[in-house]
Scaffold this motif. Sequence first.
Motif, PDB file in Angstrom:
ATOM      1  N   LEU A  96       0.758  -1.010  -0.106  1.00 52.03           N
ATOM      2  CA  LEU A  96      -0.035  -0.270  -0.034  1.00 52.03           C
ATOM      3  C   LEU A  96       0.534   1.286   0.005  1.00 52.03           C
ATOM      4  CD1 LEU A  96      -3.295  -0.963   1.863  1.00 52.03           C
ATOM      5  CD2 LEU A  96      -3.400  -0.330   0.036  1.00 52.03           C
ATOM      6  N   GLY A  97       2.172   1.116   0.281  1.00 51.30           N
ATOM      7  CA  GLY A  97       2.655   2.088   0.200  1.00 51.30           C
ATOM      8  C   GLY A  97       3.787   2.616   1.157  1.00 51.30           C
ATOM      9  N   ALA A  98       3.842   1.883   2.415  1.00 49.53           N
ATOM     10  CA  ALA A  98       4.668   1.679   3.530  1.00 49.53           C
ATOM     11  C   ALA A  98       6.036   2.593   3.998  1.00 49.53           C
ATOM     12  CB  ALA A  98       4.443   1.196   4.651  1.00 49.53           C
ATOM     13  N   ALA A  99       6.450   2.798   3.839  1.00 47.65           N
ATOM     14  CA  ALA A  99       8.186   3.534   3.808  1.00 47.65           C
ATOM     15  C   ALA A  99       8.717   2.308   4.394  1.00 47.65           C
ATOM     16  CB  ALA A  99       8.347   4.720   3.731  1.00 47.65           C
ATOM     17  N   ASP A 100       8.311   1.793   5.207  1.00 46.55           N
ATOM     18  CA  ASP A 100       9.082   1.379   6.470  1.00 46.55           C
ATOM     19  C   ASP A 100       8.019   0.265   7.125  1.00 46.55           C
ATOM     20  OD1 ASP A 100      11.357  -0.599   7.234  1.00 46.55           O
ATOM     21  OD2 ASP A 100      12.740   1.414   8.058  1.00 46.55           O
ATOM     22  N   VAL A 101       8.170  -1.083   7.275  1.00 48.15           N
ATOM     23  CA  VAL A 101       7.772  -1.750   8.834  1.00 48.15           C
ATOM     24  C   VAL A 101       8.589  -2.371   9.097  1.00 48.15           C
ATOM     25  CG1 VAL A 101       6.016  -3.966   9.590  1.00 48.15           C
ATOM     26  CG2 VAL A 101       5.558  -2.284   7.050  1.00 48.15           C
ATOM     27  N   VAL A 102       8.722  -1.685  10.632  1.00 47.15           N
ATOM     28  CA  VAL A 102       9.355  -3.168  11.894  1.00 47.15           C
ATOM     29  C   VAL A 102       8.339  -3.139  12.506  1.00 47.15           C
ATOM     30  CG1 VAL A 102      11.043  -0.575  11.466  1.00 47.15           C
ATOM     31  CG2 VAL A 102       9.328  -0.783  13.277  1.00 47.15           C
ATOM     32  N   GLU A 103       9.477  -4.817  13.125  1.00 43.44           N
ATOM     33  CA  GLU A 103       8.528  -5.554  14.356  1.00 43.44           C
ATOM     34  C   GLU A 103       9.333  -4.947  15.775  1.00 43.44           C
ATOM     35  OE1 GLU A 103      10.076  -9.372  13.397  1.00 43.44           O
ATOM     36  OE2 GLU A 103       9.231  -9.358  11.158  1.00 43.44           O
ATOM     37  N   SER A 104       7.985  -5.233  16.177  1.00 49.38           N
ATOM     38  CA  SER A 104       8.048  -4.980  17.978  1.00 49.38           C
ATOM     39  C   SER A 104       9.156  -6.349  18.718  1.00 49.38           C
ATOM     40  CB  SER A 104       7.225  -4.553  18.501  1.00 49.38           C
ATOM     41  OG  SER A 104       6.040  -5.393  18.259  1.00 49.38           O
ATOM     42  N   PRO A 105       9.649  -6.115  19.381  1.00 49.39           N
ATOM     43  CA  PRO A 105      10.241  -4.544  20.235  1.00 49.39           C
ATOM     44  C   PRO A 105      11.093  -4.302  19.070  1.00 49.39           C
ATOM     45  CG  PRO A 105      10.633  -6.715  21.467  1.00 49.39           C
ATOM     46  CD  PRO A 105       9.691  -7.285  20.522  1.00 49.39           C
ATOM     47  N   LEU A 106      11.467  -3.425  19.717  1.00 49.73           N
ATOM     48  CA  LEU A 106      12.519  -2.572  19.095  1.00 49.73           C
ATOM     49  C   LEU A 106      13.569  -1.188  19.916  1.00 49.73           C
ATOM     50  CD1 LEU A 106      11.103   0.998  18.648  1.00 49.73           C
ATOM     51  CD2 LEU A 106       9.602  -0.204  16.973  1.00 49.73           C
ATOM     52  N   ASN A 107      14.358  -0.481  18.798  1.00 48.34           N
ATOM     53  CA  ASN A 107      15.940   0.049  19.505  1.00 48.34           C
ATOM     54  C   ASN A 107      14.971   1.099  19.035  1.00 48.34           C
ATOM     55  OD1 ASN A 107      17.856   1.275  19.151  1.00 48.34           O
ATOM     56  ND2 ASN A 107      18.362  -0.377  20.340  1.00 48.34           N
ATOM     57  N   VAL A 108      15.350   2.429  19.967  1.00 43.33           N
ATOM     58  CA  VAL A 108      14.424   3.333  19.426  1.00 43.33           C
ATOM     59  C   VAL A 108      16.071   3.770  18.543  1.00 43.33           C
ATOM     60  CG1 VAL A 108      14.463   5.511  20.783  1.00 43.33           C
ATOM     61  CG2 VAL A 108      13.095   3.441  21.181  1.00 43.33           C
ATOM     62  N   ARG A 109      16.834   3.742  19.266  1.00 39.32           N
ATOM     63  CA  ARG A 109      17.653   4.417  18.757  1.00 39.32           C
ATOM     64  C   ARG A 109      18.088   4.208  16.607  1.00 39.32           C
ATOM     65  NH1 ARG A 109      21.107   3.961  22.756  1.00 39.32           N
ATOM     66  NH2 ARG A 109      21.292   5.540  24.218  1.00 39.32           N
ATOM     67  N   GLU A 110      17.784   2.601  16.650  1.00 39.60           N
ATOM     68  CA  GLU A 110      17.826   1.784  15.542  1.00 39.60           C
ATOM     69  C   GLU A 110      15.799   3.146  14.284  1.00 39.60           C
ATOM     70  OE1 GLU A 110      16.752  -1.961  12.918  1.00 39.60           O
ATOM     71  OE2 GLU A 110      16.286  -1.878  15.041  1.00 39.60           O
ATOM     72  N   ALA A 112      15.114   6.083  15.052  1.00 41.21           N
ATOM     73  CA  ALA A 112      15.441   6.986  14.846  1.00 41.21           C
ATOM     74  C   ALA A 112      16.325   7.315  13.573  1.00 41.21           C
ATOM     75  CB  ALA A 112      15.812   7.776  16.239  1.00 41.21           C
ATOM     76  N   ALA A 113      16.845   6.111  13.293  1.00 42.06           N
ATOM     77  CA  ALA A 113      17.698   6.023  12.241  1.00 42.06           C
ATOM     78  C   ALA A 113      17.319   6.410  11.062  1.00 42.06           C
ATOM     79  CB  ALA A 113      18.936   5.301  12.727  1.00 42.06           C
ATOM     80  N   ARG A 114      15.814   5.218  10.913  1.00 37.69           N
ATOM     81  CA  ARG A 114      15.464   4.851   9.980  1.00 37.69           C
ATOM     82  C   ARG A 114      14.636   6.266   9.260  1.00 37.69           C
ATOM     83  NH1 ARG A 114      13.933  -0.430   8.602  1.00 37.69           N
ATOM     84  NH2 ARG A 114      15.443  -2.226  10.213  1.00 37.69           N
ATOM     85  N   ILE A 115      14.018   6.975  10.965  1.00 39.19           N
ATOM     86  CA  ILE A 115      13.296   8.033  10.395  1.00 39.19           C
ATOM     87  C   ILE A 115      14.161   9.346   9.433  1.00 39.19           C
ATOM     88  CG2 ILE A 115      11.646  10.046  11.994  1.00 39.19           C
ATOM     89  CD1 ILE A 115      11.114   8.242  13.598  1.00 39.19           C
ATOM     90  N   GLY A 116      15.404   9.431  10.394  1.00 37.96           N
ATOM     91  CA  GLY A 116      16.041  10.541  10.333  1.00 37.96           C
ATOM     92  C   GLY A 116      16.592  10.247   8.295  1.00 37.96           C
ATOM     93  N   GLY A 117      16.901   8.168   8.055  1.00 34.90           N
ATOM     94  CA  GLY A 117      17.425   7.807   6.838  1.00 34.90           C
ATOM     95  C   GLY A 117      15.908   9.116   5.568  1.00 34.90           C
ATOM     96  N   LEU A 118      14.387   8.391   5.778  1.00 38.60           N
ATOM     97  CA  LEU A 118      13.621   9.099   5.007  1.00 38.60           C
ATOM     98  C   LEU A 118      13.579  10.301   5.438  1.00 38.60           C
ATOM     99  CD1 LEU A 118      11.008   6.332   6.919  1.00 38.60           C
ATOM    100  CD2 LEU A 118      11.794   5.939   4.561  1.00 38.60           C
ATOM    101  N   LEU A 119      13.824  11.526   6.431  1.00 40.88           N
ATOM    102  CA  LEU A 119      14.469  12.601   6.044  1.00 40.88           C
ATOM    103  C   LEU A 119      15.165  13.112   4.827  1.00 40.88           C
ATOM    104  CD1 LEU A 119      13.466  13.368   9.336  1.00 40.88           C
ATOM    105  CD2 LEU A 119      11.598  13.697   7.773  1.00 40.88           C
ATOM    106  N   ALA A 120      15.820  12.251   4.848  1.00 40.60           N
ATOM    107  CA  ALA A 120      17.345  12.340   4.260  1.00 40.60           C
ATOM    108  C   ALA A 120      16.304  12.848   2.554  1.00 40.60           C
ATOM    109  CB  ALA A 120      18.578  11.925   4.644  1.00 40.60           C
TER     110      ALA A 120
END
Length: 228
Positions: A96-110, A112-120
Amino acid sequence: MAARSVIALVSVADVVAGDLADHLERRGHDVRAARQPWEAESLLSAKGIDVVVVGDSVSQAEGRDLLRRFGGEGGPDFILICRPADLVDKVLALELGAADVVESPLNVRELAARIGGLLARRGRAAGELIVLENATVDLRSAMVMHRSGAEDQLSPGQVALLKLFLASPRKVLTRDDIIAAAPAENADAFDRSIDSRIVRLRRKLDTETITTIRGAGYRFDPPTQRVD
């Protein structure tokens, strides 16, 4: 000054949302939260959102509905958090066009890095967040955020050296170029110290993008930006 990028957290668990918001705000982003999907309606309708993170307390159907209505061309990038067993839902979200799907439990820093990659990729982090193969570099705070979750601090000299490479992608920089534009932090700025500075920078960034060109100097080859 460019407007701050805006990240919306929709029904993200409190234990994650607090740490993630703090992590992102310290890096200059504006974080807005909606505890329930219906609260996200007005938040996402107001426009101006760059990235939406949808927590796994939302049903996958509700998450996909938000993605379908507010994502797409011109809309924000969506990251959906899912439970490990939800493989079908993960595939549907990506289709459907999601930029990323991550599984829980997750690492907050990881995350945040994925969000940073999308912003870039959206051009919202130019000159601030640099996405490399194994880490994201926040030039504003001189911080290296590794995919493992570890963080390193760059020295002022290393920031200057990295900025020099970023300003001259795929161009061979001689040792004289480097000494002139990014002088060492002490008086020892001879050729061999340049080699040592490059080695230390490569090691701290965990990158192979800075290549030694024998007899000529060094070249920075930007990686293709992606989010794994």
